[in-house]
Design a protein around this motif. Structure first.
Motif, PDB file in Angstrom:
ATOM      1  N   ARG A  35       0.814  -1.219   0.000  1.00  0.00           N
ATOM      2  CA  ARG A  35       0.000   0.000   0.000  1.00  0.00           C
ATOM      3  C   ARG A  35       0.848   1.269   0.000  1.00  0.00           C
ATOM      4  O   ARG A  35       0.313   2.370   0.173  1.00  0.00           O
ATOM      5  CB  ARG A  35      -0.925   0.003   1.219  1.00  0.00           C
ATOM      6  CG  ARG A  35      -1.861  -1.194   1.276  1.00  0.00           C
ATOM      7  CD  ARG A  35      -2.986  -0.972   2.255  1.00  0.00           C
ATOM      8  NE  ARG A  35      -3.840  -2.133   2.382  1.00  0.00           N
ATOM      9  CZ  ARG A  35      -5.049  -2.135   2.924  1.00  0.00           C
ATOM     10  NH1 ARG A  35      -5.546  -0.996   3.397  1.00  0.00           N
ATOM     11  NH2 ARG A  35      -5.757  -3.229   3.020  1.00  0.00           N
TER      12      ARG A  35
ATOM     13  N   ASP B 137       2.356   3.245  -2.122  1.00  0.00           N
ATOM     14  CA  ASP B 137       2.103   4.378  -3.022  1.00  0.00           C
ATOM     15  C   ASP B 137       0.798   5.104  -2.705  1.00  0.00           C
ATOM     16  O   ASP B 137       0.608   6.245  -3.136  1.00  0.00           O
ATOM     17  CB  ASP B 137       2.091   3.901  -4.472  1.00  0.00           C
ATOM     18  CG  ASP B 137       3.479   3.518  -4.963  1.00  0.00           C
ATOM     19  OD1 ASP B 137       4.467   3.919  -4.330  1.00  0.00           O
ATOM     20  OD2 ASP B 137       3.568   2.778  -5.978  1.00  0.00           O
ATOM     21  N   SER B 138      -0.090   4.478  -1.959  1.00  0.00           N
ATOM     22  CA  SER B 138      -1.365   5.120  -1.626  1.00  0.00           C
ATOM     23  C   SER B 138      -1.300   5.940  -0.339  1.00  0.00           C
ATOM     24  O   SER B 138      -2.245   6.656  -0.004  1.00  0.00           O
ATOM     25  CB  SER B 138      -2.469   4.065  -1.485  1.00  0.00           C
ATOM     26  OG  SER B 138      -2.228   3.237  -0.358  1.00  0.00           O
TER      27      SER B 138
ATOM     28  N   SER C 195      -0.498   8.899   2.211  1.00  0.00           N
ATOM     29  CA  SER C 195      -0.348  10.343   2.086  1.00  0.00           C
ATOM     30  C   SER C 195       0.821  10.821   2.943  1.00  0.00           C
ATOM     31  O   SER C 195       1.382  10.063   3.738  1.00  0.00           O
ATOM     32  CB  SER C 195      -1.638  11.036   2.547  1.00  0.00           C
ATOM     33  OG  SER C 195      -1.807  10.876   3.954  1.00  0.00           O
TER      34      SER C 195
ATOM     35  N   VAL D 169      -4.896   2.594   7.509  1.00  0.00           N
ATOM     36  CA  VAL D 169      -4.162   2.830   6.257  1.00  0.00           C
ATOM     37  C   VAL D 169      -3.494   1.576   5.693  1.00  0.00           C
ATOM     38  O   VAL D 169      -3.224   1.503   4.494  1.00  0.00           O
ATOM     39  CB  VAL D 169      -3.115   3.956   6.421  1.00  0.00           C
ATOM     40  CG1 VAL D 169      -3.786   5.242   6.861  1.00  0.00           C
ATOM     41  CG2 VAL D 169      -2.032   3.569   7.393  1.00  0.00           C
TER      42      VAL D 169
END
Length: 330
Positions: A238, A240-241, A243, A299
């Protein structure tokens, strides 16, 4: 997917490598074997050397051009040793990490997961922290982690690299498949000392009984190392996703366990209970903390799955096979 794991022959790094393999991710191991074990690299792509060795890092990226991310686990980690040798700890953990970051930038590596530590937090009266809690590291080891986090954040602010710092709480257990575990026969943490006391038939020393906790002993968030490894896999998947707000994530169970409670859990697992005695604090030790945040679940979709008793059982299983797997040496 291929990932470079610095310190991949150590306890955490080798377990992360196993979890990567199980998830179809190919680990590439870089380790100088100062504390890591060659046995933990068997059957894996392995480069022996130092993270500060620029030509070696260049060689790795030249020979493994499809490396997509780096997990940086290479560090010295023993708190009392850091008190006695702060120069060595700052050199190994900070100076070499700076060199490593420079080599990664030169090789256009844009994803870095940093093995940080929950020991950098200042804890409140309830001993809980989340990712926004103030930092106040209390040992040279902990300060090296805080310095590295700040250093990496400064680098990521202007350079083409994204950094995720995973603040681990207290790892216990071993790979449930017994591929890897703690490399030291006599580790310095509480559970390791309990196992030593159990094997030798000697009392276990509770170091410090005057902390402001519910029973006076230090409090920790004991998380199974296989759960930590699973979190790294989730972070890779995850990455690259995430923030900018999600550049720091705590990895813990969310529950505090005192040293005395850990000993009581140990005695529920073993056939022959260990005796408990009380002694003074060790240099650099603190009351401890546990995480109250569920950011990792939000996340990464990650929560710790293993219990304290699971961690104790797997640690005992590893202790029983360690010498045969590692040739008996420290």
């Amino acid at each position: 997917m291929r990932v470079l794991i610095s310190g991949g022959a150590g306890f955490i790094g080798s377990t992360v490598a196993s979890a990567c393999l199980d998830a179809g991710i190919t680990p590439v191991i870089l380790d100088n074997l100062v504390t890591g074990r060659r046995e933990f690299t068997e059957g894996r792509i392995f480069y022996e050397g130092d993270i500060a060795d620029g030509p070696l890092v260049d060689k790795i990226f030249a020979e493994q051009p499809d490396i997509e991310a780096v997990i940086h686990c290479a560090a010295l980690i023993v708190v009392p040793d850091s008190v006695g040798d702060p120069v060595g700890y700052y050199r190994a953990n900070v100076a070499k990490s700076l060199e490593f970051a420079d080599h990664l930038l030169r090789n256009r590596c844009g994803r870095l997961i940093f093995s940080s530590s929950a020991s950098i937090y200042r804890t409140g009266d309830d001993h809980t922290v989340d990712e926004t809690s103030p930092l106040d590291p209390q040992s040279p080891y902990a300060r090296t982690k805080a310095v590295c986090e700040a250093m990496f954040a400064d680098i990521a602010a202007t350079q083409p690299i994204k950094v995720l710092s995973l603040r681990y709480f207290n790892p216990i257990g071993a790979d449930p498949a017994m591929r890897t575990g703690l490399q030291l026969r006599r580790p310095s943490h509480a559970l390791g000392k309990m196992i030593g006391a159990y094997e030798e038939g000697t009392p276990f020393e509770i170091t410090g009984t005057d902390y402001p906790t519910r029973d006076g002993s230090g409090i920790r968030d004991y998380v199974h190392v296989w759960d930590l490894a699973a979190a790294h896999v989730a972070a890779l998947q995850r990455f690259d996703s995430l923030s900018e707000r999600e550049s720091v994530i705590n990895l813990g169970t969310g529950s505090g366990t005192t040293v005395r409670e850990l000993a009581e859990a140990f005695n529920r697992v073993v056939e022959r209970p260990i005796e408990l005695v009380e002694t003074a604090r060790r240099p650099g030790d603190v009351a401890g903390a546990y995480t109250r945040s569920d950011l990792a679940y939000q996340v990464l979709g990650w929560r710790a799955r293993h219990s304290i008793e699971d961690g104790i059982r797997h640690s005992l299983e590893w202790a029983a096979v360690r010498d045969s797997r590692l040739g008996g040496g420290e």
